[in-house]
Write an enzyme that holds these catalytic residues in place. Structure first.
Site, PDB file in Angstrom:
ATOM      1  N   SER A 156       0.808  -1.216   0.000  1.00 56.86           N
ATOM      2  CA  SER A 156       0.000   0.000   0.000  1.00 56.86           C
ATOM      3  C   SER A 156       0.842   1.267   0.000  1.00 56.86           C
ATOM      4  CB  SER A 156      -0.947   0.005   1.209  1.00 56.86           C
ATOM      5  OG  SER A 156      -0.214  -0.121   2.417  1.00 56.86           O
ATOM      6  N   ASP A 404      -3.201   6.668  11.739  1.00 52.99           N
ATOM      7  CA  ASP A 404      -2.382   5.993  10.719  1.00 52.99           C
ATOM      8  C   ASP A 404      -1.038   6.718  10.641  1.00 52.99           C
ATOM      9  OD1 ASP A 404      -1.141   4.973   8.485  1.00 52.99           O
ATOM     10  OD2 ASP A 404      -2.862   5.196   7.154  1.00 52.99           O
ATOM     11  N   HIS A 407       1.111   5.289   6.471  1.00 56.02           N
ATOM     12  CA  HIS A 407       0.947   5.860   5.131  1.00 56.02           C
ATOM     13  C   HIS A 407       1.203   7.365   5.164  1.00 56.02           C
ATOM     14  CE1 HIS A 407      -1.432   2.078   5.258  1.00 56.02           C
ATOM     15  NE2 HIS A 407      -0.879   1.909   4.056  1.00 56.02           N
TER      16      HIS A 407
END
Length: 428
Positions: A156, A404, A407
């Site tokens: 990702s 998060d 990312h």
């Protein structure tokens, strides 16, 4: 010619002055017609030449810019360590695109859309100590990609870099000349620009080799298992790509992993726990062997993006214990800062693999994004992203519990990764 022969004369005596004058007068309209046609022809010719000159000038400028960029990039790569430098605040040149204006922005990375107010994370430019990175030019890149496939392969984080690249070129492509398609159960995304007959693709293969985490949606499993000798399932989609950009690190972050010899479909497979980083080394050996046999060395250029750091423990940079990247708005200023989650032993495995490939005549360039990204603790989505599952009341009361810190927001840090990649591509 109607102006000359508009009546039939019965007598043609051209000896008198009067008749000569009459004939002269009769010829005037024809002369005007000829002159008018001639002038129209000249006007059309001039218009054509002007348009041709503008077209040639524009294309010549693009060609000169392309060659200049290539020349400066070649000099840059030979004399400058692009990965050693500092971040410079630049709210005039950055961001390189607007989050809201990117047609294909991901909700996982659209921090402003999901409520983030401090947007300074968008305004930082990477400045190598010995040089300046070439300014990203979407048109020059697309010319280099004409009739080609640029493919990102990995997890990702690599998908985030792919979204960044799509956003970087999106604004220069008219709406009717671009498209996005999904294939193979959403494992493959293809962004296409018809004007350049070019694609920018992403293929989901978080461990490069086959694993029980290969489903792009349902991939969170407790016992992660890899077929370290199985890669064809994924690699067949990479064949014939012109530029390949790989990454694989995050999914290997554990003390050990189950290795399968055999297939997931066969009941006779052999399973064994293997310590890290040995299992990582085994998988990269399979990956490198496949490249050596199947890659067209005169056509395909390859890159490996180093580990992307996380910022899940604020204590590492002097923050409060139990906190993470949530509410962080400033960079880490200590030069050479390295978080504990960035395993150098794992990256040495990658370096050794790439060095071994070079001895076999295959060049895979390392895009070393690790150190420059270490400083950017404020660049993560934190709580400002789409939540795929409903939050509990306990989570809502403590946003750092679901932040998060892996990312990256876009526009942001991955755009710089692509600026580094761009410097290599325009030099190919």
């Amino acid at each position: 010619m109607k102006g000359v022969f508009w009546r039939k004369e019965t007598k043609r005596d051209y000896s008198t002055t009067k008749e000569k004058m009459a004939k002269k007068q009769l010829m005037v309209p024809a002369t005007w017609g000829i002159r008018g046609s001639f002038h129209s022809l000249i006007a059309l010719l001039v218009t054509f030449l002007v348009i041709a000159a503008i077209y040639v000038t524009q294309n010549s400028e693009l060609l000169i810019e392309d060659r200049t960029a290539s020349k400066s990039s070649g000099a840059l790569l030979s004399r400058c360590n692009m990965f050693s430098g500092k971040w410079v605040f630049d709210n005039k040149s950055y961001p390189l695109y607007k989050e809201k204006e990117c047609t294909f922005m991901s909700d996982q990375l659209a921090c402003e859309k999901f409520g983030r107010k401090d947007l300074n994370y968008q305004n930082w430019r990477w400045k190598p100590h010995q040089c300046d990175l070439p300014r990203f030019n979407a048109t020059v890149l697309l010319e280099r990609l004409r009739n080609k496939r640029l493919m990102f392969v990995g997890d990702s984080l690599n998908r985030g870099q792919w979204v960044s690249m799509v956003c970087l070129v999106d604004s220069v492509i008219p709406p009717g000349l671009k498209s996005m398609h999904q294939h193979h159960n959403n494992s493959l995304y293809i962004f296409k620009t018809t004007e350049y007959n070019a694609t920018i693709e992403f293929y989901w293969a978080p461990l490069l080799v086959e694993s029980n985490s290969d489903d792009p949606v349902n991939h969170h499993v407790d016992d992660r298992t890899v077929r370290v000798q199985g890669i064809e399932k994924h690699a067949r989609h990479w064949t014939n790509a012109d530029i390949l950009v790989f990454n694989s690190y995050l999914w290997w972050r554990r003390a050990q992993m189950t290795v399968l010899w055999g297939s997931f479909e066969s009941p006779g497979g052999i399973y064994k726990k293997v310590e890290m980083p040995r299992v990582y080394e085994m998988a990269l050996k399979t990956w490198s062997d496949w490249l050596e046999v199947h890659v067209n060395r005169t056509k395909t250029r390859m890159f490996f993006v180093s580990l992307s750091p996380t910022h899940q423990k604020a204590l590492e940079w002097g923050g409060a214990e139990g906190q993470n990247c949530y509410n962080e708005t400033e960079l880490i200023l200590k030069e050479g800062y390295r978080g504990q989650a960035s395993c150098q032993e794992m990256m040495r495995v990658v370096e050794k693999t790439l060095d071994d490939l070079k001895t076999r005549g295959l060049n895979v360039e390392m895009i070393n994004i690790t150190q420059l990204s270490e400083y950017r603790k404020e660049g993560h989505p934190s709580a400002y992203r789409k939540q795929w599952e409903p939050l509990t009341e306990e989570q809502i009361s403590n946003p750092s519990s679901y932040a998060d810190c892996i990312h990256w927001c876009l526009p942001g840090v991955p755009d710089v990764w692509n600026e580094l990649l761009y410097a290599y591509i325009i030099n190919l």
